[in-house]
Design an enzyme around this catalytic site. Structure first.
Site, mmCIF file in Angstrom:
data_model
loop_
_atom_site.group_PDB
_atom_site.id
_atom_site.type_symbol
_atom_site.label_atom_id
_atom_site.label_comp_id
_atom_site.label_asym_id
_atom_site.label_seq_id
_atom_site.Cartn_x
_atom_site.Cartn_y
_atom_site.Cartn_z
ATOM 1 C CG ASP A 1 2.869 24.084 -26.527
ATOM 2 O OD1 ASP A 1 3.988 23.212 -27.002
ATOM 3 O OD2 ASP A 1 2.598 24.672 -27.066
ATOM 4 C CG ASN B 1 11.568 32.346 -29.920
ATOM 5 O OD1 ASN B 1 12.241 32.838 -28.856
ATOM 6 N ND2 ASN B 1 11.705 31.090 -30.137
ATOM 7 C CG ASP C 1 17.435 30.250 -25.760
ATOM 8 O OD1 ASP C 1 16.468 29.440 -26.548
ATOM 9 O OD2 ASP C 1 18.582 30.243 -26.582
ATOM 10 C CD GLU D 1 6.746 25.700 -28.510
ATOM 11 O OE1 GLU D 1 5.907 25.948 -29.355
ATOM 12 O OE2 GLU D 1 8.046 25.351 -28.957
#
Length: 237
Positions: free
Chosen positions: A111, A119, A128, A155
């Site tokens: 993770d 983000n 992305d 993620e």
């Protein structure tokens, strides 16, 4: 009963298609021989050629489209890794194989650390781009063709490592963690680079002694939680 019927129906369709394809090839060969022997008119031979070749082309095109559709159905559209759906299929298959061979099966639950903050800071397009880069780095780090990498969602990534014990899984996980922490991800606007880290939970089972998919995932998830809780950018197993 439905599964058996469906499987039988699919098999009959496959057999019919193969039979028709072989028939077309036979017709091409037969009319070629007859034409050279002067037994038939060139017009009939040309018509037979057109009909047979048209079928063969259609068969190849449809077969190719089917394979492409199958690949798309098991692939994550962003990272091009295998998706969660395919993971559900492969973990069952790998556990069954490991049980028969009496070997270990290892799973890495990975993770990205503080991905939401990333983000928020750089935007979803850059997020992305980060996911794509991390996918490539992780895939490059896995050296064996039997090792499978998946995007589990968001993620979160996962890797199935057949015939790998706990010590081997920890080594692979550490290689991935190091490669990601050392990577520099260029910003899409060209104004610099970014970086990130990953936390990894490692779990291994011997399926022939009773280990199953549920216990493997539960242990990996628990170890991932410990890696997050003790500072992130860690491997726990």
């Amino acid at each position: 009963m439905k599964k058996i019927f469906k499987s039988g129906t699919v098999m009959r369709v496959v057999i019919l298609n193969i039979t028709a394809l072989l028939g077309s090839i036979y017709i091409l060969t037969f009319f070629t021989i007859m034409l050279y022997a002067g037994k038939i008119s060139p017009v009939y031979a040309v018509l037979a050629y057109i009909s047979s070749i048209s079928y063969i082309i259609c068969f190849i095109v449809l077969h190719t489209q089917k394979k492409e559709t199958e690949i798309l159905s098991i692939t994550d559209h962003l990272t091009k890794l295998y998706n969660r759906r395919y993971f559900s299929e492969m973990i069952a298959r790998e556990i069954s194989m490991a049980a028969r061979q009496k070997k270990y099966l290892c799973f890495l639950m990975m993770d990205l650390d503080k991905f939401k903050n990333y983000n928020d800071a750089y935007g979803h397009l850059q997020g992305d781009e980060l996911l794509i880069s991390i996918s490539k780095i992780s895939k490059k780090t896995l050296k064996r063709s039997s090792d499978l990498l998946f995007r589990m969602g968001g993620e979160e990534f996962g890797a199935l490592l057949p015939d790998t014990d706990r010590e081997g899984g920890l080594v692979v996980a550490e290689h991935i963690r190091t490669a990601i922490s050392e990577a520099r991800i260029p910003l899409l606007n060209g104004n610099g680079e970014t970086k990130t880290t990953v936390s990894i939970g490692v779990a291994c089972i011997l399926p022939h002694t009773g280990g199953n998919a549920e216990s493997l995932l539960k242990l990996a998830d628990s170890n991932l939680y410990k890696a997050k809780a003790t500072g992130r950018n860690k491997v726990v197993g």
